[in-house]
Structures are given as C-alpha cells and as structure tokens.
Write a protein that holds these residues in place. Structure first.
Motif, short mmCIF file in Angstrom:
data_model
loop_
_atom_site.label_atom_id
_atom_site.label_comp_id
_atom_site.label_asym_id
_atom_site.label_seq_id
_atom_site.Cartn_x
_atom_site.Cartn_y
_atom_site.Cartn_z
N SER A 67 -40.92 52.11 6.20
CA SER A 67 -41.54 50.85 6.60
C SER A 67 -41.01 50.44 7.96
O SER A 67 -40.01 50.98 8.45
CB SER A 67 -41.27 49.75 5.57
N THR A 94 -41.42 40.24 8.44
CA THR A 94 -42.68 40.90 8.07
C THR A 94 -42.41 42.39 7.99
O THR A 94 -41.91 42.99 8.95
CB THR A 94 -43.78 40.63 9.10
N THR A 106 -45.53 42.87 3.59
CA THR A 106 -44.70 41.95 2.82
C THR A 106 -44.09 40.91 3.75
O THR A 106 -43.58 41.26 4.82
CB THR A 106 -43.58 42.70 2.08
N THR A 107 -44.16 39.65 3.37
CA THR A 107 -43.56 38.56 4.14
C THR A 107 -42.37 38.01 3.37
O THR A 107 -42.43 37.84 2.15
CB THR A 107 -44.58 37.45 4.39
N THR A 108 -41.30 37.74 4.10
CA THR A 108 -40.06 37.27 3.46
C THR A 108 -39.51 36.05 4.19
O THR A 108 -39.50 36.02 5.43
CB THR A 108 -38.99 38.37 3.46
N TYR A 139 -50.03 37.23 -5.31
CA TYR A 139 -48.86 37.83 -4.68
C TYR A 139 -47.80 38.19 -5.73
O TYR A 139 -47.55 37.42 -6.66
CB TYR A 139 -48.23 36.86 -3.67
N SER A 192 -39.47 37.37 -1.12
CA SER A 192 -40.51 38.21 -0.54
C SER A 192 -41.80 38.08 -1.32
O SER A 192 -41.79 38.04 -2.56
CB SER A 192 -40.07 39.68 -0.52
N ASP A 212 -45.49 48.57 5.23
CA ASP A 212 -45.29 49.83 4.52
C ASP A 212 -46.05 50.96 5.21
O ASP A 212 -47.19 50.78 5.68
CB ASP A 212 -45.80 49.72 3.08
N LYS A 252 -45.79 39.78 -1.52
CA LYS A 252 -46.70 40.86 -1.12
C LYS A 252 -48.02 40.69 -1.84
O LYS A 252 -48.07 40.67 -3.08
CB LYS A 252 -46.08 42.22 -1.44
N LYS A 253 -49.10 40.56 -1.08
CA LYS A 253 -50.43 40.36 -1.67
C LYS A 253 -50.89 41.63 -2.36
O LYS A 253 -50.64 42.75 -1.88
CB LYS A 253 -51.41 39.97 -0.58
#
Length: 556
Positions: free
Chosen positions: A548, A243, A60-62, A83, A51, A246, A53-54
């Motif tokens: 989320s 994706t 968050t992208t996984t 990230y 995962s 949050d 997360k910027k």
C-alpha cells in the motif's frame, strides 16, 4: 431597516463567508461525516487510530482520537456508504462496532468501545520487541539486519535452538537478497565482495544464534521478559489524517514513493520489474513493465529520483542497470553495466540525476563492491570509482547524492563515513560523523548544499554542511527509531521514518522538537517524500511489506 444598514449587513455577511472559505481551520469546523468517542471501560482514550474503509474500495482513511477521546472524519473524506472500522492502539482490541453506515449531508455518530487485547505480542512493533527483550545494545543491534525482510515477531516466536540457528536458519537468511520478503523470497546469486568469509562468518553467526535462542520460545512456553509498549500519540501527533491506497498484489513492494508536479504518485517496486503509477484521486494503478537485462538474477528496483526535465531515474539493482523513464512518452531507456564491472554481485540501487544538467552526467552506486559509477548520458560510457579500495573494512556505499555542482556525496552504511568525489578532479575526501558506527543511510541535498541523512544505528538525523565541512546531529526518539531517510520541507522542518516503530517523525531543527505520527498499521518505512505543494505539507511513504501507499496530512 434602512437601505444603508441592509448594504452594510450584506457586505459583512459576505466577509464572514469569504473568511470561512479562505481559512482551513474554519473549513474544518464543518459538521463531520463520522464522529464518536473512543472508550475502554469508563475511560476516554487519546491517541487511538480509527480507520474507515468503504465496502468495495481500495482506499482507507484514518484519524486519531484527541485528548477527550473524540475522533472526527471530515465531511470531504468519507463518501456515503457502508464502512468497516478498525483501530490501532497497542494493548487494546475493538469491541464494537466494526461496521457503520455513513449518510449524505449528515453526521453519523459511532462511539467505539475497546477491550484489553488478548494477544499484545501480535501488536508489537519491531522497536517494542527490541525495547522488551533483554540483552546489550550490541546484541540487539544485530537484529537491525533482519527487519528489511520480515518483522522480529518471526524469530521471537520461533522455537529454533542455537545450533539450528547457526547451521540452518542464519545461513539460509544470508542467502536471500535484501528485497526479499516471506511472500516473495529471492536468492542471492553471488556474495558481495569483501564480506566476512569462512570461520570469521561462523563466529559472527554464533553470537547471533546464541542470542536469538536465549530470547525466543525454544526453551520456554512464553517469553521470559516483560512486553513493553510505546505510548500512544498525544497532542499534535493526534491532529492528522492518513489516507492509505491498497495495491492489487501482496507482492508489490512500493519502496520509493514520489509525487510529481501533476500530483501523480510514482513508486519503484522493490521485488518486481515494474514502475508504478497511482492516481490518488481514484486509486487507479498503472504498471510499466521493465525487461530483464540479466535473466535468472533477482528482480526489483530501488532509488527513484527525478531530473530537471521531470524524467524518473532508478537503479534496477541485481539487473545491474541504470534506467530512465520519460513521463511524456512513457518509455524507458537503459544503460546496463558491461564487461568486468558487470560481476554477478553487481547491485545498482541508487541513481542520482538531480544535478545532471550541470555536465550531462549521472551518479550511481554499486553495492556489489563498494563502488560508484558516473554515467555520461550522451555517450553511454561509465567511469568507476572505488573510494575505499585498499582500506580496511568492511564498507558499504549506500547512497549517492550530488550537490549543485554535481560533485557527489556518498554514505558508508557499514561505518560512519560521509564521502565526497570532486566532479572535476575525481579527488576523494572522507568525513566521519560525530557518532561512531552511526550507519548513515539515505540522504537528501538541500538548496544550501547541506546533506541530510538518516543515521540508522544511532537513532539520529545527521546534517553535513558541505561548504563549512561541519556536522550537526539530532536525536530521534524513541530508542530504536533507526531513521532510514531524510527530507526537508519548504518550512525547514526535517522528516524521517522508522522501519522499526512505524512512526513518521517531524523535526524542527532549530529547537530539536519532534512530533511522531504513528501510521495506521505495520508499514516498514523506507524512502520518505514530502509534497510541498500542499498547506500544510503532506508526507508520502510506501508500505513496503503491506502493498500500500500512505499519505500523511498533518492538520497543523
């Protein structure tokens, strides 16, 4: 080179460019934004969720590592920036790196090194706790009532004795409503009718108390059984992108998540008086506040479904109210229960307007007394049905789902019944699922008037053909998958999710084959939704205990 040869070469080049743009597989061959290999010692690991997360973002992208241990984030999924990285792989912790910089128009490489986890117990899902602990299926099955509010790690890590469970913990737990969680507990104002009483309840508690004390830490410094884990994803289950969006408060419980025809995401907040609206492009959240119709009673909404005009309907649970939200005007209309029907235990969870255009009537259930209401939208009048009145029980009408003629079908969560109420005559018919004590839960009616539903205590998806009056069932692995809800996509595949294993299951009903997509973190899956406007279809679910919303995009 002749002019004709140049023309032919140019046309051929255009064809290659066109085919690459039209073919998603070709598009995915573009250089990734971030890639690397996941290893533990000398071994490359398949099925590790990675995962990213910027910094400063709520999204968050996984992705998941493949057979060779390699993971790849497509270029369009990560913007340039710094990230933070995390992984999910039971039995392992991330050794490094935990932060990475992604540059524009350039592939960043980060090989991830994992080490053996110091605390495997903290990584276990509810399903893995159930698989690990000793005891019969009946004893373990008692704990399926616990996971709606918290994980099984809580009682398993406790040091309460059997007497303490019996006299303190279990009665207190029973006093909380089902939309409670440790961060936001809410007390029940009244008991549901026809529940166990007095000595009968004490006897039920005694068995649970003795079992919990035998498997927790009340008499041992650690557990007296081996901790068992489920295998990591493999094959098709690794070809997926997640994706996660949050939400701004930890107390938000996005129970039902749906996507409208504009791509906007809507959700019912399980413990608060808000209807939520999420823009998936930006992550922006808008909340629409809902007034309380029974001040002092527990708050929160449940079933969220749309009618033929695109309005959203839901049950306001212990506020004993049916609600409709007009998306065009962004206004609510309410129909509260009145008179003798509005008892303290009244609990309208599910509202089903899908076929209201047939006769102008909307179905809803009442969990306070195993009842079903039918609302005449124009007059505002309610009819009430009690399908199990006079029958031995207990019974719990969990969901109501209309067919194309607005006859309603309902699930009996305490037993194994699928019921039907004829819209014209009011006649009630009951049908038993092939598997005893299956606990049918949420359901969905397809275009052929076949009712699909989760069999929570049977680890199965069920389908009832309402025209042929025939059942069919499919086993959903692993054991203790406990499907909650089911929906069928445009390709005829059925999707469900597990409150226990954090897995989303994709079933091919023709072959019985399944793919289990493990979600990036503990999710407590409830309502499931499939967006058929994408190719492949995409799956949405709320992280009910993690504040989320999760989108699952299979790559095939």
């Amino acid at each position: 080179m002749s002019r004709r040869s140049m023309v032919v070469r140019f046309v051929g080049l255009l064809a290659v460019v066109y085919l690459a743009a039209a073919d998603p597989a070709a598009a995915q061959q573009a250089a990734p934004a971030l890639t690397g290999t996941v290893t533990a010692g000398p071994d490359a690991l398949e099925g590790v969720l990675v995962s990213a997360k910027k910094s400063g973002s709520t999204i968050t992208t996984t992705v998941v590592s493949g057979k060779d241990g390699r993971y790849e984030f497509p270029a369009g999924k990560l913007e340039p920036g710094v990230y933070s990285l995390r992984i999910r792989a039971v039995g392992y912790d991330l050794e490094g790196p935990s932060e990475i910089s992604v540059a524009a128009d350039k592939t960043t490489t980060a090989d991830l090194k994992l080490r053996a986890a110091k605390d495997i117990a903290s990584q276990l899902t509810n399903a893995e706790w159930l698989a690990s602990m000793p005891g019969t299926d009946t004893q373990k099955g008692q704990l399926l009532n616990c996971v709606g509010c918290h994980t099984l790690a809580r009682p398993l890590n406790s040091k309460y004795t059997a007497d303490e469970f019996l006299t303190q913990i279990l009665p207190r737990m029973q006093g909380y409503v089902n939309q409670s969680m440790p961060l936001h507990p809410q007390l029940r104002r009244a008991e549901r009718l026809r529940e166990e009483r007095g000595d009968q309840r004490v006897q039920v508690y005694r068995g649970t108390a003795d079992f919990l004390a035998s498997i927790n830490l009340s008499s041992h410094p650690t557990w007296s059984f081996e901790l068992k884990t489920l295998p990591r994803p493999t094959g098709a289950a690794t070809r997926v992108i997640y994706t996660e969006y949050d939400l701004p408060r930890e107390s938000i419980e996005p129970h039902d998540v749906v996507v409208d025809d504009r791509g906007t995401v809507w959700f019912s907040s399980f413990g608060e008086q808000y209807l939520g609206k999420l823009d998936p492009r930006t992550g922006k959240l808008t909340e629409f506040e809902i007034p309380e119709h029974k001040p002092g009673f527990p708050t929160g909404l449940l079933g969220l479904r749309g009618d033929a005009e695109g309005n959203l309907w839901f049950g306001n649970m212990y506020q004993a109210t049916i609600a409709r939200f007009d998306r065009k005007t962004e206004t609510f209309k309410f129909w509260p229960l009145e008179g003798d029907e509005n008892i303290d235990a009244a609990q309208i969870n599910m509202v089903s307007p899908q076929s209201a255009s047939v006769d102008g009537k909307v179905w809803a259930q009442n969990n306070g007394f195993a009842g079903i209401h039918r609302l005449d939208v124009a007059s505002g009048k309610f009819e009430t049905f009690e399908p199990f009145k006079g029958m031995s029980g207990p019974h719990n009408i969990y969901d109501v789902v209309p067919d194309s003629k607005n006859n309603v079908y309902f699930t009996d969560f305490r037993q194994r019944h699928i019921g039907r109420i004829d819209a014209k005559t009011g006649k009630v018919d009951l049908y038993e699922t092939p598997t005893p004590n299956s606990a049918p839960r949420r359901g969905w009616m397809d275009a052929q008037d076949r009712l699909w539903f989760g069999e929570y205590r049977a680890d199965r998806i069920g389908m009832f053909d309402t025209k042929k009056e025939e059942f069919k069932e499919w086993v959903i692995p692993p054991k203790w998958s406990s499907p909650y809800d089911v929906v069928v996509d445009k390709n005829g595949e059925a999707w469900t999710g597990s409150m226990l294993s954090d897995q989303v299951t994709r079933l091919n009903p023709a072959t019985g084959e399944t793919i289990n997509y493990l979600l990036p973190r503990s999710t407590n899956i409830r309502r499931v939704f499939v967006d058929n406007s994408t190719t492949p279809v995409s799956f949405w679910v709320g992280n009910n205990h993690g504040a989320s919303i999760v989108k699952v995009e299979p790559l095939e």
